[in-house]
Design a protein around this motif. Structure first.
Motif, mmCIF file in Angstrom:
data_model
loop_
_atom_site.group_PDB
_atom_site.id
_atom_site.type_symbol
_atom_site.label_atom_id
_atom_site.label_comp_id
_atom_site.label_asym_id
_atom_site.label_seq_id
_atom_site.Cartn_x
_atom_site.Cartn_y
_atom_site.Cartn_z
ATOM 1 N N ASP A 122 -13.446 18.180 1.275
ATOM 2 C CA ASP A 122 -12.340 18.281 0.328
ATOM 3 C C ASP A 122 -12.791 17.915 -1.086
ATOM 4 O OD1 ASP A 122 -10.857 18.883 2.544
ATOM 5 O OD2 ASP A 122 -9.259 17.453 2.137
ATOM 6 N N ALA A 123 -13.730 16.974 -1.191
ATOM 7 C CA ALA A 123 -14.231 16.568 -2.501
ATOM 8 C C ALA A 123 -14.903 17.749 -3.203
ATOM 9 C CB ALA A 123 -15.219 15.416 -2.360
ATOM 10 N N SER A 150 -14.460 11.582 -6.522
ATOM 11 C CA SER A 150 -13.678 11.942 -5.332
ATOM 12 C C SER A 150 -14.169 11.162 -4.113
ATOM 13 C CB SER A 150 -13.769 13.444 -5.073
ATOM 14 O OG SER A 150 -13.235 14.187 -6.148
ATOM 15 N N LEU A 151 -15.490 11.102 -3.945
ATOM 16 C CA LEU A 151 -16.056 10.386 -2.805
ATOM 17 C C LEU A 151 -15.803 8.887 -2.931
ATOM 18 C CD1 LEU A 151 -19.470 12.266 -2.438
ATOM 19 C CD2 LEU A 151 -17.417 12.535 -1.028
ATOM 20 N N ILE A 184 -18.611 5.825 1.325
ATOM 21 C CA ILE A 184 -18.153 6.041 2.697
ATOM 22 C C ILE A 184 -17.031 7.074 2.732
ATOM 23 C CG2 ILE A 184 -17.108 4.960 4.726
ATOM 24 C CD1 ILE A 184 -18.401 2.338 3.858
ATOM 25 N N ASP A 185 -17.158 8.034 3.617
ATOM 26 C CA ASP A 185 -16.119 9.038 3.812
ATOM 27 C C ASP A 185 -14.983 8.403 4.612
ATOM 28 O OD1 ASP A 185 -14.491 11.147 4.488
ATOM 29 O OD2 ASP A 185 -16.102 12.491 5.091
ATOM 30 N N LYS A 186 -13.849 8.150 3.952
ATOM 31 C CA LYS A 186 -12.703 7.528 4.620
ATOM 32 C C LYS A 186 -11.735 8.561 5.187
ATOM 33 C CE LYS A 186 -12.928 3.377 1.735
ATOM 34 N NZ LYS A 186 -12.217 2.501 0.759
ATOM 35 N N GLY A 187 -12.091 9.827 5.052
ATOM 36 C CA GLY A 187 -11.286 10.879 5.670
ATOM 37 C C GLY A 187 -9.977 11.186 4.983
ATOM 38 N N ILE A 188 -9.817 10.769 3.714
ATOM 39 C CA ILE A 188 -8.568 11.040 3.004
ATOM 40 C C ILE A 188 -8.563 12.494 2.534
ATOM 41 C CG2 ILE A 188 -7.154 10.438 0.997
ATOM 42 C CD1 ILE A 188 -8.406 7.649 1.086
ATOM 43 N N PRO A 189 -7.572 13.292 2.950
ATOM 44 C CA PRO A 189 -7.529 14.689 2.508
ATOM 45 C C PRO A 189 -7.158 14.775 1.027
ATOM 46 C CG PRO A 189 -5.576 14.146 3.785
ATOM 47 C CD PRO A 189 -6.486 12.965 3.892
ATOM 48 N N ALA A 190 -7.568 15.832 0.386
ATOM 49 C CA ALA A 190 -7.295 15.986 -1.043
ATOM 50 C C ALA A 190 -5.802 16.003 -1.339
ATOM 51 C CB ALA A 190 -7.945 17.273 -1.555
ATOM 52 N N SER A 191 -5.013 16.440 -0.377
ATOM 53 C CA SER A 191 -3.563 16.513 -0.575
ATOM 54 C C SER A 191 -2.882 15.157 -0.431
ATOM 55 C CB SER A 191 -2.949 17.491 0.429
ATOM 56 O OG SER A 191 -3.200 17.064 1.761
ATOM 57 N N ASN A 192 -3.680 14.111 -0.184
ATOM 58 C CA ASN A 192 -3.078 12.789 0.031
ATOM 59 C C ASN A 192 -3.804 11.700 -0.768
ATOM 60 O OD1 ASN A 192 -1.099 11.191 1.317
ATOM 61 N ND2 ASN A 192 -2.618 10.453 2.809
#
Length: 271
Positions: free
Chosen positions: A187-188, A178-179, A139-147
């Motif tokens: 971002d992944a 990443s996912l 599931i894409d939880k929307g966490i940006p790579a910078s966080n």
């Protein structure tokens, strides 16, 4: 290795480096079935990786430039928040890279041995298929790579470390990890590509002596493969980013199952 073989291998590298099907695994199997000498495998593969590395540098040149600028931008400007995020992203990339480096130091000797084991590589392709197939359902939880945080960066580094084995896709494992952490799909993809830069550079420097021993004709042939891997790899990057965003990597999983299984049968039959 002839010029035509080097060009074909360069095209193969460009096609398979970024899509999650293991470029190194394909090179090992192609070299095995085409009867190309095993003693050339590692140095030639690094030449091909340099081509796809250049593709990453050119494709993400603006992003890389912004990251570099952020390292030197600490003043209280209107873009200070973006610079902070960029520096944080660099920190996570360094953490992932260091974890990969530790795994390589511990298990890197097994990598060269597996280059001479096409049966093992074929089995690893099936493992890659499983990893890639499962990744589409995270599931894409929307966490940006910078966080993503320290622990997620470590997990991704472990994923890349596992992929030092030919047949295990580096892009497949890093994207899947990443996912799995909830990172945004776009971002992944970018994180995986950026993470490949230090990994490929480190692998290249580790084989410096092998490069120095190449004869002139070998060097010309390898350079032709390098150019082909760059051109094809560049074209593939945008295509893969789109597929990741729409959760369509499972098709590559099916491909890995088919190629891995077919290779196992052919090798078992003595081909």
């Amino acid at each position: 290795m002839s010029l035509i073989q080097a060009i074909l291998m360069g095209i193969l590298q460009g096609l398979t480096e970024f899509i999650p099907v293991s470029s190194s695994g394909h090179l090992v199997l192609a070299q095995h079935f085409f009867g190309i000498g095993d003693n050339e495998n590692i140095v030639f593969e690094l030449f091909m990786h340099l081509g796809t590395l250049l593709a990453v540098l050119v494709f993400f040149r603006k992003t890389i430039w912004e990251l570099i600028k952020s390292v030197f931008s600490w003043s209280n400007t209107v873009n200070r928040e973006q610079h902070r995020k960029n520096r944080t992203l660099i920190y996570y990339l360094i953490i992932s890279t260091l974890v990969t480096g530790v795994i390589y130091l511990l298990f890197g000797t097994y990598e060269e041995a597996i280059f001479a084991m096409p049966m093992v590589v074929a089995i690893f392709l099936i493992v890659t298929g499983i990893i890639v197939y499962v990744s589409d359902y995270f599931i894409d939880k929307g966490i940006p790579a910078s966080n993503i945080g320290f622990l997620r960066a470590v997990l991704i580094g472990i994923g890349q470390g596992i992929a030092i084995m030919p047949g295990i896709s580096r892009s497949g494992t890093t994207i899947a990890c990443s996912l799995a952490t909830g990172m945004k799909r776009k971002d992944a993809a970018q994180y995986s590509f950026l993470l490949s830069i230090p990994a490929i550079l480190a692998g290249t420097f580790s084989q410096y002596e092998g490069f120095a021993k190449l004869e002139t004709q070998q060097l010309l042939n390898y350079f032709a493969g390098f150019v082909c891997s760059f051109l094809v790899g560049y074209l593939v990057i945008a295509f893969l980013i789109r597929l990741i965003e729409v959760s369509r990597l499972k098709y590559f999983a099916v491909y890995c199952f088919v190629i891995g299984s077919l290779s196992i049968v052919l090798i078992a039959l003595g081909y």
